[in-house]
Design a protein around this motif. Structure first.
Motif: not given
Ligand code: ZN
Length: 345
Positions: A34-50
């Motif tokens: 996608i384009f960086s202008t379409d990223l929107g509000v972002t949580l840069i560092h999370e986890h789904v599964l470990v």
């Protein structure tokens, strides 16, 4: 689909604001660029599964994908309800990275997800595959580059960034130098930014110097868990161009004002870096989640909402403007995840 309305409101605010996302950069999500202008509000560092069992025993056979998605989905919807458009998923290979789950979760929630390539060297290398010790930096980099070019396993999902980690509070071992060099080669070939789990000032400084010796600009590198370092080192490395990721924002652990790890402590650290002139290098997230493999139904789960429920008001109390909050949640994530080779000089 109420969350779509909130999202639309935040996107509208983004369009009106003065802070800027670098134009026309591509960002690789699990379901395509996608384009960086379409990223929107972002949580840069999370986890789904470990999966903590170790590199020699982990694998897709260890969890039930449908059960994981069912467990995680409500927390993604809570985040969407706060206006979150994009989540960086930071679980590395050999620690539970599952591109099939991430792709499906993104489809079901409408949230963009990014995944990673790289190896996790911290914790005495127990999450590094055996071949990582025999191969040289070039061979390791070729594995990561081929994930970027061809996708991870048979999923067709391509990584959007490089995630590595090194031993904590100490100088770089020979094998961790090799991992950093492999990341430098991969960055040069793909433009993926290097996020490195780095605890303490010394390994942070050594990595930036090693990357510079390999011809990269420090802006190719993110000091992941920079809250573990001193404010002075955070500012010094931001000044050189590195990204400062303050990424364990959580309300549940520390409540005494000013105490390390409290919401106020994060607000003060972010404010101090802003006052030094480097808010454009600061990234924030929760490092939260996750479905813990081996625990009944994934064990305890920490959601992805404390930044919105607690930190933002603390930043406003510290005098942050809407543009500055936009910088933290929209602009900096778009710039850091943009695929771009960042060479020195
Ligand atoms: Zn993490």
């Amino acid at each position: 689909m109420k969350y779509k309305l909130l999202t639309a409101a935040l996107v509208f605010i983004t369009l009106l604001s003065c802070v800027e996302v670098e134009q026309e950069q591509r960002i690789m999500t699990v379901n395509g660029a996608i384009f960086s202008t379409d990223l929107g509000v972002t949580l840069i560092h999370e986890h789904v599964l470990v999966d903590w069992i170790g590199a020699d025993s982990t694998g897709y056979h260890r969890w039930d994908r449908e059960e994981v998605i069912e467990r995680v989905l409500p927390y993604f919807m809570d985040a969407a309800g706060r206006g979150v458009n994009t989540i960086g998923e930071f679980t590395p290979a050999y620690l539970g990275r599952d591109p099939f789950i991430l792709s499906e979760l993104s489809r079901q929630t409408g949230i963009n997800i990014l995944t990673n390539t790289g190896f996790y060297g911290a914790v005495d290398n127990r999450f590094m595959p055996a071949y990582a010790f025999d191969e040289n930096a070039e061979q390791i980099a070729q594995r990561w580059i081929s994930e970027f070019e061809d996708g991870i396993d048979e999923s067709g999902v391509r990584p959007g960034f490089i995630k590595i980690s090194v031993a904590e509070h100490t100088g770089l071992s020979e094998v961790h130098q090799k991992i950093v060099e492999a990341a430098a080669i991969t960055h040069n070939e793909t433009g993926m930014t290097i996020f490195s789990h780095t605890i303490g000032d010394q390994p942070a400084l050594e990595q930036v110097e090693l990357l510079e010796r390999n011809g990269l600009h420090p802006s190719s590198w993110v000091w992941t868990h920079a809250q573990s370092g001193t404010l002075e080192a955070n500012i010094r490395l931001a000044e050189r161009g590195a990204w400062i990721s303050l990424d364990n924002v959580r309300f549940d652990l520390v409540h005494e004002a000013g105490q390390e790890g409290s919401i106020d402590w994060y607000a003060d650290r972010i404010s101090a870096i802003r006052d030094a002139g480097y808010l454009d290098k600061v990234l924030i997230s929760h490092d939260a989640g996750w479905y813990d493999v081996g625990e009944p139904n994934g064990g305890d789960f920490r959601g992805y909402t404390d930044i919105f429920d607690f930190l933002l008001s603390a930043l406003v109390d510290n005098g942050f403007s809407d543009d500055e909050i936009e910088q933290l949640l929209v602009v900096n994530p778009a710039n850091v995840f943009g695929l771009k080779v960042r060479r020195s000089g």
